[in-house]
Design an enzyme around this catalytic site. Structure first.
Site, PDB file in Angstrom:
ATOM      1  N   ASP A   4     -16.851  52.130  -9.202  1.00 56.83           N
ATOM      2  CA  ASP A   4     -16.051  52.953  -8.302  1.00 56.83           C
ATOM      3  C   ASP A   4     -16.555  52.661  -6.895  1.00 56.83           C
ATOM      4  O   ASP A   4     -17.576  53.203  -6.468  1.00 56.83           O
ATOM      5  CB  ASP A   4     -16.225  54.433  -8.655  1.00 56.83           C
ATOM      6  CG  ASP A   4     -15.413  55.331  -7.740  1.00 56.83           C
ATOM      7  OD1 ASP A   4     -14.269  54.963  -7.401  1.00 56.83           O
ATOM      8  OD2 ASP A   4     -15.928  56.396  -7.353  1.00 56.83           O
ATOM      9  N   GLU A  65     -12.072  49.997  -9.377  1.00 52.74           N
ATOM     10  CA  GLU A  65     -10.942  50.813  -8.939  1.00 52.74           C
ATOM     11  C   GLU A  65     -10.170  50.066  -7.874  1.00 52.74           C
ATOM     12  O   GLU A  65     -10.743  49.560  -6.906  1.00 52.74           O
ATOM     13  CB  GLU A  65     -11.430  52.154  -8.384  1.00 52.74           C
ATOM     14  CG  GLU A  65     -10.268  53.073  -8.014  1.00 52.74           C
ATOM     15  CD  GLU A  65     -10.737  54.443  -7.587  1.00 52.74           C
ATOM     16  OE1 GLU A  65     -10.967  55.279  -8.474  1.00 52.74           O
ATOM     17  OE2 GLU A  65     -10.882  54.643  -6.372  1.00 52.74           O
ATOM     18  N   ASP A 138     -18.544  60.141  -8.300  1.00 53.76           N
ATOM     19  CA  ASP A 138     -18.437  58.679  -8.223  1.00 53.76           C
ATOM     20  C   ASP A 138     -18.997  58.031  -9.492  1.00 53.76           C
ATOM     21  O   ASP A 138     -18.490  57.017  -9.949  1.00 53.76           O
ATOM     22  CB  ASP A 138     -19.196  58.152  -6.997  1.00 53.76           C
ATOM     23  CG  ASP A 138     -18.784  58.863  -5.730  1.00 53.76           C
ATOM     24  OD1 ASP A 138     -17.753  58.492  -5.147  1.00 53.76           O
ATOM     25  OD2 ASP A 138     -19.485  59.824  -5.350  1.00 53.76           O
TER      26      ASP A 138
END
Length: 185
Positions: A4, A65, A138
């Protein structure tokens, strides 16, 4: 391995397993940098952290992501920079890389593409049979990316391979037709 990306907090998580079988959390953490440090130095820290995780865990694939536009351009820039580092680090090692949108990840782990971070964290904990969600968010998001890739990445890879094979077949058919035509002259 799920990543992420973020300039201040870059979540990293490793999950192992296969579709239809229980998944297991291998490790999860966040690579942190301080806003008071020059961006270039922060990027070096993130790259080194990602490289360390790739070397230590040697994942089969990396899911990152997909960066999407938000109203805060500075946030998008930092996320995009960290994302690029993750893509390069994986590509340098010959690892397959997949990009998953936030809504795709939310839908995969919670069934709702608009789930909030709390819901995603709770579902990650439930899927992996953890006593609590990985923290901060996160870290949970990185694990959710890894889960999504295990569940959806195989299907996406097979579809991409089938499309590539079909394209190669069409190209081969075109070469044969051209050779036949050239032989008739």
């Amino acid at each position: 391995m799920g990543i992420d990306p973020g300039l201040t907090r870059c979540g990293v998580g490793v999950v192992e397993g296969d579709v239809g079988r229980p998944l297991r959390l291998v490790d999860v953490n966040v690579i942190r940098t301080s806003a008071g440090v020059p961006v270039a130095t922060r990027l070096v820290t993130i790259e080194a952290g990602i490289a360390e995780w790739l070397e230590e865990y040697r994942p089969d694939a990396v899911a990152v992501e997909r960066v999407f536009a938000r109203s805060d351009v500075s946030t998008v820039m930092g996320t995009a920079q960290a994302s690029g580092l993750a893509l390069v680090a994986a590509a340098k090692r010959g690892l397959p890389v997949a990009l998953h949108t936030p809504s795709e990840v939310k839908a995969a782990v919670s069934g709702n593409g608009r789930a909030d971070k709390t819901q995603v964290g709770l579902m990650v904990a439930r899927i992996l049979r953890l006593p609590a969600p990985p923290s901060p968010a996160d870290a949970a998001d990185a694990v959710a990316l890894a889960i999504t890739h295990i569940w959806r990445g195989g299907a996406q890879s097979r579809l991409a391979a089938a499309a590539e094979a079909a394209q190669s077949s069409r190209a081969g058919d075109a070469r044969v037709a051209a050779a036949r035509k050239a032989g008739r002259r």
